[in-house]
Design an enzyme around this catalytic site. Structure first.
Site, PDB file in Angstrom:
ATOM      1  N   GLU A  36     -23.982   9.577 -17.156  1.00  0.00           N
ATOM      2  CA  GLU A  36     -24.326   8.268 -17.686  1.00  0.00           C
ATOM      3  C   GLU A  36     -24.896   8.529 -19.075  1.00  0.00           C
ATOM      4  O   GLU A  36     -25.810   9.344 -19.226  1.00  0.00           O
ATOM      5  CB  GLU A  36     -25.377   7.588 -16.794  1.00  0.00           C
ATOM      6  CG  GLU A  36     -25.683   6.209 -17.317  1.00  0.00           C
ATOM      7  CD  GLU A  36     -26.718   5.438 -16.486  1.00  0.00           C
ATOM      8  OE1 GLU A  36     -27.184   5.961 -15.466  1.00  0.00           O
ATOM      9  OE2 GLU A  36     -27.046   4.323 -16.918  1.00  0.00           O
ATOM     10  N   ARG A 263     -28.539  19.829  -6.067  1.00  0.00           N
ATOM     11  CA  ARG A 263     -28.787  19.817  -7.497  1.00  0.00           C
ATOM     12  C   ARG A 263     -29.623  21.022  -7.885  1.00  0.00           C
ATOM     13  O   ARG A 263     -30.312  21.616  -7.056  1.00  0.00           O
ATOM     14  CB  ARG A 263     -29.472  18.523  -7.923  1.00  0.00           C
ATOM     15  CG  ARG A 263     -30.868  18.330  -7.350  1.00  0.00           C
ATOM     16  CD  ARG A 263     -31.577  17.117  -7.992  1.00  0.00           C
ATOM     17  NE  ARG A 263     -30.723  15.960  -8.141  1.00  0.00           N
ATOM     18  CZ  ARG A 263     -30.494  15.346  -9.310  1.00  0.00           C
ATOM     19  NH1 ARG A 263     -31.059  15.779 -10.416  1.00  0.00           N
ATOM     20  NH2 ARG A 263     -29.741  14.289  -9.364  1.00  0.00           N
ATOM     21  N   LYS A 273     -33.886  12.910 -16.705  1.00  0.00           N
ATOM     22  CA  LYS A 273     -33.679  12.341 -18.038  1.00  0.00           C
ATOM     23  C   LYS A 273     -34.791  11.365 -18.391  1.00  0.00           C
ATOM     24  O   LYS A 273     -35.195  11.272 -19.539  1.00  0.00           O
ATOM     25  CB  LYS A 273     -32.319  11.633 -18.096  1.00  0.00           C
ATOM     26  CG  LYS A 273     -31.166  12.586 -18.320  1.00  0.00           C
ATOM     27  CD  LYS A 273     -29.878  11.848 -18.602  1.00  0.00           C
ATOM     28  CE  LYS A 273     -29.181  11.476 -17.333  1.00  0.00           C
ATOM     29  NZ  LYS A 273     -27.807  10.975 -17.548  1.00  0.00           N
TER      30      LYS A 273
HETATM   31  P1  ATP Z   1     -31.218  12.890 -13.917  1.00  0.00           P
HETATM   32  O1  ATP Z   1     -31.561  12.825 -12.450  1.00  0.00           O
HETATM   33  O2  ATP Z   1     -31.641  14.152 -14.565  1.00  0.00           O
HETATM   34  O3  ATP Z   1     -31.672  11.715 -14.683  1.00  0.00           O
HETATM   35  P2  ATP Z   1     -28.613  11.912 -13.371  1.00  0.00           P
HETATM   36  O4  ATP Z   1     -28.085  12.415 -12.080  1.00  0.00           O
HETATM   37  O5  ATP Z   1     -29.135  10.544 -13.402  1.00  0.00           O
HETATM   38  O6  ATP Z   1     -29.660  12.952 -13.952  1.00  0.00           O
HETATM   39  P3  ATP Z   1     -26.043  11.627 -14.586  1.00  0.00           P
HETATM   40  O7  ATP Z   1     -25.733  11.414 -15.996  1.00  0.00           O
HETATM   41  O8  ATP Z   1     -25.778  10.550 -13.625  1.00  0.00           O
HETATM   42  O9  ATP Z   1     -27.562  12.079 -14.514  1.00  0.00           O
HETATM   43  O10 ATP Z   1     -25.387  12.971 -14.059  1.00  0.00           O
HETATM   44  C1  ATP Z   1     -24.074  13.374 -14.361  1.00  0.00           C
HETATM   45  C2  ATP Z   1     -23.643  14.388 -13.341  1.00  0.00           C
HETATM   46  O11 ATP Z   1     -24.512  15.516 -13.375  1.00  0.00           O
HETATM   47  C3  ATP Z   1     -23.710  13.838 -11.943  1.00  0.00           C
HETATM   48  O12 ATP Z   1     -22.502  14.173 -11.273  1.00  0.00           O
HETATM   49  C4  ATP Z   1     -24.891  14.511 -11.326  1.00  0.00           C
HETATM   50  O13 ATP Z   1     -24.699  14.716  -9.965  1.00  0.00           O
HETATM   51  C5  ATP Z   1     -24.966  15.827 -12.084  1.00  0.00           C
HETATM   52  N1  ATP Z   1     -26.337  16.319 -12.154  1.00  0.00           N
HETATM   53  C6  ATP Z   1     -27.413  15.693 -12.659  1.00  0.00           C
HETATM   54  N2  ATP Z   1     -28.528  16.425 -12.500  1.00  0.00           N
HETATM   55  C7  ATP Z   1     -28.139  17.571 -11.880  1.00  0.00           C
HETATM   56  C8  ATP Z   1     -28.826  18.752 -11.427  1.00  0.00           C
HETATM   57  N3  ATP Z   1     -30.141  18.885 -11.595  1.00  0.00           N
HETATM   58  N4  ATP Z   1     -28.103  19.711 -10.838  1.00  0.00           N
HETATM   59  C9  ATP Z   1     -26.771  19.577 -10.683  1.00  0.00           C
HETATM   60  N5  ATP Z   1     -26.070  18.509 -11.073  1.00  0.00           N
HETATM   61  C10 ATP Z   1     -26.734  17.510 -11.662  1.00  0.00           C
HETATM   62 MG    MG Z   2     -27.246   9.294 -12.329  1.00  0.00          MG
END
Ligand code: ATP
Ligand code: MG
Length: 564
Positions: A36, A263, A273
């Site tokens: 995102e 994760r 984020k």
């Molecule tokens: P955050 O929790 O840090 O705000 P998010 O999951 O909201 O991150 P996205 O932009 O939705 O961020 O994530 C893009 C992709 O990265 C998704 O497929 C998510 O599963 C993966 N992702 C995000 N954080 C991690 C992590 N700590 N380890 C592995 N994959 C991750």
């Molecule tokens: Mg997300």
């Protein structure tokens, strides 16, 4: 965690992919990385990027870069550009497969209408609060609302008027009609659409109706022909709804399959984020690319290599259970890579003058110094030597503590690749601080050799004072004081565990003249000090270096202990 074992076997996701290809379910594997665009990518995303692009490469398929841009209020163009830069820098290429979920909004609405027509969705007039209250809990079933019995025709009319902008934010939603008593709360008539009068960074002002993530994501996957939709564990309970959307929207076979993995969590690292944005907005760090940030752009500016990050992702592998990885493993991967390829240089961070009393005034010698003992092909460079040198303050003690083998009055040390020198005394200022160390050199030890076989226990780095280039060096420490980012005392803000001393700036450093004009991003090892990287803040008159990582590899020691 088996850090250094070769990955001879496939992880559980690759096993599924291999089986689906072998059975003919899919002709090629298609994965996606779906960020995102509401912030910069971090090391956790790097794990997901390496996994998705890595699987595509390994099995001869492809990986899409797709912006999951369904929430316009937090998304920005700046983030989109940063994401592309970072994925490329990590070494991955989506080719022509760059997509925006918002480009599918029109089709998603058509599927919404299909669901309404089938009696599988209805327009609900409950407020967000009422929806929440009626949803029930893990132990209590949800309660239906009066709008659930609305006719398809009425729902369709209302849905179209929602889209046309007739209603204010939050006035109505489109909801799936599934089961308010389901044991899985995600199946209790989840919201598919909400009204939000907000412009979108990619779709512009066209929309005031936005799909929810759980409804949009399976459709995005199906539209792009994704075969394996890999996401993090918290979506496990959302999978039944993912499959419901695919089935009820009557998408053609073969359907994408959602697979969850754990994760990445890292010690001493914030990985959300939202929190990273807070650090940027509140000026705790200098920006998303502050070298202390766990963002890809922060790591890059710090001096990390994409190779080291990919190696790290390989070593941690993928698992189905949440765990916390020791950040020292990441640093270990980095040291291994930098040790192989970073050019060695001399730098003095806390300078102290060393004067060689018997070295001719005005004489300058050039010594050939190897660029990288790990890599003979890296050759040598010439480093000027003269009567007045800079050494580290740490390398002199007027009164040496036990086991101190460096310079002190009467002691002899080697100046790397130059000469052996013996300390004759020290000049101090009024406050008693050493301002100049005096010594004599032995001309018979040219190049640092000892023809008579005599031993010295310390080898120091040095710089000819008149030839050295000025530099600023920034030393970094962990951003958090606790290994667990959630280890915050009750009633305290999460920022209470921020390390107040995470950066130390040394403005008066010296580096060898061969570094003059070094470009931002260039990585070096300052002998005995660590790995460093030229920062973009450098000017024509003064280089700025970030310390990437120290030389001491605690992870190697941990591994040794585990084996021993
Ligand atoms: P955050 O929790 O840090 O705000 P998010 O999951 O909201 O991150 P996205 O932009 O939705 O961020 O994530 C893009 C992709 O990265 C998704 O497929 C998510 O599963 C993966 N992702 C995000 N954080 C991690 C992590 N700590 N380890 C592995 N994959 C991750
Ligand atoms: Mg997300």
């Amino acid at each position: 965690m088996a850090a250094s074992e070769p990955t001879a076997t496939l992880d559980f996701i690759r096993e599924i992919v291999a089986a689906d290809l072998a059975s003919g379910k899919h002709a090629t594997v298609v994965t996606r990385f779906p960020p995102e665009p509401n912030g910069y990518l971090h090391i956790g995303h790097a794990k997901s990027i390496c996994l998705n692009f890595g699987i595509a490469a390994q099995f001869g398929g492809r990986c899409h870069l797709r912006y999951d841009d369904t929430n316009p209020t937090k998304e920005e163009r700046e983030y989109i550009e940063a994401i592309e830069r970072d994925v490329r820098w990590l070494g991955f290429d989506w080719g022509t497969h760059l997509y925006f979920a918002s480009d599918y909004f029109e089709r998603m609405v058509a599927w919404g209408e299909l669901l309404i027509g089938k009696g599988k969705a209805y327009v609900c007039d409950c407020t967000a609060e009422e929806v929440r209250q009626r949803r029930g809990t893990l132990t209590e079933p949800g309660r239906t609302c009066p709008h659930r019995d609305r006719s398809a025709a009425e729902s369709l009319d209302l849905f179209r008027r929602m889209r046309a902008g007739e209603f204010p934010d939050g006035a109505r939603t489109l909801r799936a009609r599934i089961d308010m008593a389901s044991g899985n709360i995600n199946m209790r008539d989840p919201v598919l659409y909400r009204i939000l009068h907000a412009a979108h960074p990619h779709a512009g002002a066209a929309w005031c109706l936005y799909p929810m993530y759980d409804y949009a994501h399976p459709l995005e996957d199906a539209i792009e022909g994704i075969t394996h939709s890999i996401c993090t564990l918290e979506f496990e309970d959302h999978r039944p709804f993912y499959d419901w959307v695919i089935d009820e929207c009557e998408l053609p076979e073969p359907h994408p399959r959602q697979i969850e993995f754990a994760r990445l969590n890292l010690t001493y690292t914030v990985m959300s984020k939202r929190k990273l944005l807070q650090l940027v907005q509140e000026g705790v760090v200098s920006g998303w690319d502050d070298p202390r940030m766990p963002t890809i752009s922060g790591l890059r500016r710090r001096g990390f290599t994409p190779e080291a990050i990919r190696d790290f992702a390989d070593r941690i592998g993928v698992a189905k259970r949440d765990s916390v990885v020791d950040v020292q493993l990441l640093e270990h991967c980095l040291r291994e890579d930098l040790n192989r390829r970073a050019a060695r240089k001399f730098a003095v961070l806390r300078p102290l003058k060393l004067v060689i009393e018997n070295y001719p005034e005005g004489q300058v010698e050039q010594f050939e110094v190897p660029n990288n003992p790990e890599d003979p092909a890296a050759g040598t460079r010439r480093v000027p030597f003269a009567r007045e040198l800079w050494i580290e303050q740490d390398d002199f003690r007027e009164t040496p503590p036990p086991k101190y083998y460096r310079l002190f009055p009467g002691n002899e040390v080697r100046l790397r690749s130059a000469y052996l020198v013996r300390c004759t005394g020290v000049v101090k200022d009024a406050a008693g601080n050493a301002v100049e160390v005096r010594c004599t050199y032995d001309p018979a030890t040219r190049g640092g050799a000892t023809p008579d076989g005599r031993k010295v226990k310390a080898t120091l780095h040095w710089l000819a004072a008149a030839h050295a280039a000025p530099a600023e060096v920034r030393l970094y420490d962990r951003l958090l004081t606790k290994p667990d980012a959630g280890d915050v005392e009750e009633g305290q803000d999460w920022k209470s565990i921020l390390n107040p001393d995470s950066v130390e700036v040394l403005p008066g450093c010296w580096v060898e003249p061969s570094l003059a004009g070094a470009a931002p991003g260039e990585r070096v090892q300052f002998e005995r000090l660590g790995y460093f990287c030229v920062d973009p803040d450098s000017t024509a008159g003064k280089l700025v270096f970030n310390r990437t990582v120290t030389l001491r590899d605690s992870w190697a020691k941990i591994e040794e202990k585990q084996k021993g």
